[in-house]
Design an enzyme around this catalytic site. Structure first.
Site, PDB file in Angstrom:
ATOM      1  N   SER A 165      51.766  35.930  45.739  1.00 28.80           N
ATOM      2  CA  SER A 165      52.128  34.546  45.449  1.00 28.80           C
ATOM      3  C   SER A 165      53.646  34.372  45.376  1.00 28.80           C
ATOM      4  O   SER A 165      54.359  34.709  46.313  1.00 28.80           O
ATOM      5  CB  SER A 165      51.432  34.075  44.171  1.00 28.80           C
ATOM      6  OG  SER A 165      51.570  32.685  43.992  1.00 28.80           O
ATOM      7  N   ARG A 210      51.240  26.990  45.755  1.00 32.61           N
ATOM      8  CA  ARG A 210      51.945  26.179  44.758  1.00 32.61           C
ATOM      9  C   ARG A 210      52.827  25.154  45.447  1.00 32.61           C
ATOM     10  O   ARG A 210      53.235  25.341  46.592  1.00 32.61           O
ATOM     11  CB  ARG A 210      52.801  27.061  43.849  1.00 32.61           C
ATOM     12  CG  ARG A 210      52.014  28.078  43.053  1.00 32.61           C
ATOM     13  CD  ARG A 210      52.894  28.802  42.056  1.00 32.61           C
ATOM     14  NE  ARG A 210      52.150  29.825  41.334  1.00 32.61           N
ATOM     15  CZ  ARG A 210      52.397  30.188  40.083  1.00 32.61           C
ATOM     16  NH1 ARG A 210      53.369  29.608  39.416  1.00 32.61           N
ATOM     17  NH2 ARG A 210      51.680  31.121  39.495  1.00 32.61           N
ATOM     18  N   LYS A 217      43.973  27.108  45.231  1.00 35.62           N
ATOM     19  CA  LYS A 217      45.097  26.181  45.127  1.00 35.62           C
ATOM     20  C   LYS A 217      45.691  25.901  46.511  1.00 35.62           C
ATOM     21  O   LYS A 217      45.795  26.805  47.334  1.00 35.62           O
ATOM     22  CB  LYS A 217      46.165  26.772  44.201  1.00 35.62           C
ATOM     23  CG  LYS A 217      45.708  26.930  42.768  1.00 35.62           C
ATOM     24  CD  LYS A 217      46.744  27.620  41.904  1.00 35.62           C
ATOM     25  CE  LYS A 217      46.835  29.101  42.208  1.00 35.62           C
ATOM     26  NZ  LYS A 217      47.641  29.835  41.214  1.00 35.62           N
TER      27      LYS A 217
END
Length: 539
Positions: free
Chosen positions: A146, A303, A404
């Site tokens: 991430s 994100r 996400k």
């Protein structure tokens, strides 16, 4: 805060990529050393090859464990695999392919040998399983740490529902992987990966966006959009989005660099691709006046960061509140009883927005995996985390991704601007006029491993205090109200404030999340008393 936060990285800050990749192959973990074992957090196994925490042995063992797990679950369809732009992602994907092919798994890699965002893998799994009902189900692997620094690697498993694996699955996989490592990998099958099938992750994802975002409204409004992938896997996706839908969209920085030498340093002086951090986004913020909407994504694009000319970089909680308020008013085909999903450390302004919409609030522990069932059956139309991760349903109320999706949330900011004529930051100011203007912060407090373990198992009834910062305590929670799942910590609530405390999985600290609708001074009082309450409970 480091005094170098927000300043450009220097050569001394950059990793030696060749040395990192050598360490991936040359270092071998000892399963009896806790720091070298496979451990799945909320988003997979992460670590650095330099620390013997993310190496060829780890990935071979984890992949073999996934093969055995999916076989035990009756998952026999294809497995989609994608990797982000971290230096360790490519060798880790190669290791995984060797094991998958040797075990006879039908695996699909990117058609263009491109980087693959987390949401594109989730989208591929859901799309395949929807189009092949009654047939063997697909699942997937995403190779990414991430937003973590360049020295790190990460490895995630997504079952047939398309979202992050739950704790039962990850515990089984981690335990089996550690057993395989302890046994010298003798039960791990490996072969040269040849004849691997391909899949157009990018084309399928981008072509489907018209079924979840009002791209026509964005195009008609002529919104000038800037998208910065922050050197991540979304770079070519943004270019194709602009081209496919005829949008005025500029990829602000298309550079891919495994050292991330173009980044500004995060709050602690490290390179970290966090699009919600003002320090990490400092170079992006220089362009805020050039676009109506400017966005950022992290390395695997799960994100989002939203920048507006009038507000700068939005607090993730603020944007989530705006997105929820807008979406539930502009998605008429969503179920009338579809709830608003949020993690319990997200802002209470979301609670007030949900109440004003007449929608049930579904509050769950930290971790996007908790939203998966609701997104799958449409009972939860939006799921969001305070750490700038969220996803929502298609226009027709069916699942889009169950992981996400930072690209989606970034593109939504342009739809909101196009349809309302106002920026998300302007809309948030309108929400504060209706619901109050909360202040929110997360801080860390020192704790031993024993104290962290005690906090993780704490029962709300163990808290003897009946007041917090001058207000009567209305709830002491050790389980999430939405699904009654253990939160691995504690949340204490009053009429105008709350705090939550959770142990860190990587450091000898616990995290205190706190919010107050009564101003900065009251927030400081909440934080101070929160620490006293928690310290007394774990002493």
């Amino acid at each position: 805060m480091s005094d170098r936060a927000g300043t450009p990285a220097t050569p001394e800050d950059l990793i030696d990529v060749e040395a990192l990749v050598r360490a991936y192959y040359e270092k071998h973990p000892d399963a009896s050393v806790p720091e070298q074992r496979v451990v799945f957090g909320t988003s997979g196994h992460r670590g650095s090859a330099f620390d013997t925490a993310f190496n060829d042995d780890h990935i071979a063992a984890i992949t073999q464990a996934i093969v055995e797990y999916r076989r035990g679950q009756g998952t026999t369809g294809p497995l989609f695999i994608g990797a982000d732009t971290h230096a360790l992602s490519e060798p880790a994907q190669t290791t995984a392919l060797e094991v998958l092919v040797a075990n006879g798994i039908d695996v699909l890699v990117d058609e263009y040998d491109d980087f693959v965002p987390t949401p594109a893998v989730s989208h591929a799994i859901i799309k395949y399983n929807k189009e092949h009902p009654g047939e063997p189900q697909a699942d997937g692997i995403v190779v990414t740490p991430s937003h973590n620094p360049p020295r790190d690697g990460g490895f995630k498993y997504n079952p047939p529902h398309g979202g992050p694996a739950d704790s039962d699955a990850t515990s089984w996989i981690a335990n089996r992987a550690n057993d395989l490592i302890a046994n010298g990998l003798r039960e791990v099958n490996r072969a040269e990966p040849s004849g691997v099938a391909t899949y157009d992750f990018r084309g399928n994802y981008v072509d489907d966006l018209k079924h979840i975002i009002d791209v026509d409204a964005i195009r008609r409004a002529g919104i000038r959009i800037g998208a910065d992938p922050l050197g991540g896997a979304s770079a070519h996706y943004w270019a194709l989005i602009g081209e496919t839908y005829g949008l005025d969209l500029t990829v602000v920085n298309p550079l891919i660099d495994p050292q991330w030498g173009f980044m500004t340093l995060d709050w602690d002086g490290k390179i970290r691709m966090d699009p919600s951090s003002p320090s990490a986004m400092a170079s992006v913020l220089k362009h805020k006046d050039d676009f109506a909407v400017l966005t950022g994504n992290d390395a695997d694009a799960d994100r989002h960061g939203i920048v507006t000319p009038d507000g700068g970089l939005m607090n993730p909680n603020h944007y989530l509140a705006v997105a929820i308020d807008y979406l539930y008013a502009h998605r008429p085909d969503w179920r009338a009883d579809a709830a608003v999903g949020k993690t319990l450390v997200s802002s209470s302004v979301i609670d007030r927005v949900a109440d004003s919409l007449g929608r049930r609030l579904w509050e769950v522990p930290v971790g996007f995996k908790w939203f998966v069932p609701g997104l799958v059956d449409g009972s939860v139309a939006f799921g969001g985390e305070e750490s700038a991760g969220a996803s929502f349903l298609r226009l027709d109320g069916t699942a889009w991704t169950t992981d996400k999706d930072g690209i989606l949330l970034a593109l939504l900011a342009s739809e909101i601007t196009a349809v309302t004529g106002k920026s998300p930051s302007q809309l948030y100011r309108g929400l504060t006029e209706r619901f109050g203007d909360p202040v929110y912060q997360r801080v860390d407090a020192a704790a031993s491993k024993e104290q962290k373990a005690k906090l993780g198992k704490l029962d709300g009834d163990a808290i003897t205090a009946d007041e917090l910062a001058g207000e009567k305590i209305t709830a002491k929670l050790s389980k999430a109200p939405g699904n009654d799942a253990a939160i691995g910590g504690l949340k204490v609530v009053t009429e105008n404030a709350w705090f939550a405390a959770r142990p860190s999985g990587t450091e000898d600290v616990y995290k205190i999340y706190a919010e107050s609708f009564l101003g900065e001074d009251h927030l400081r009082q909440v934080q101070s008393e929160a620490k006293s309450i928690v310290d007394a409970a774990i002493a």
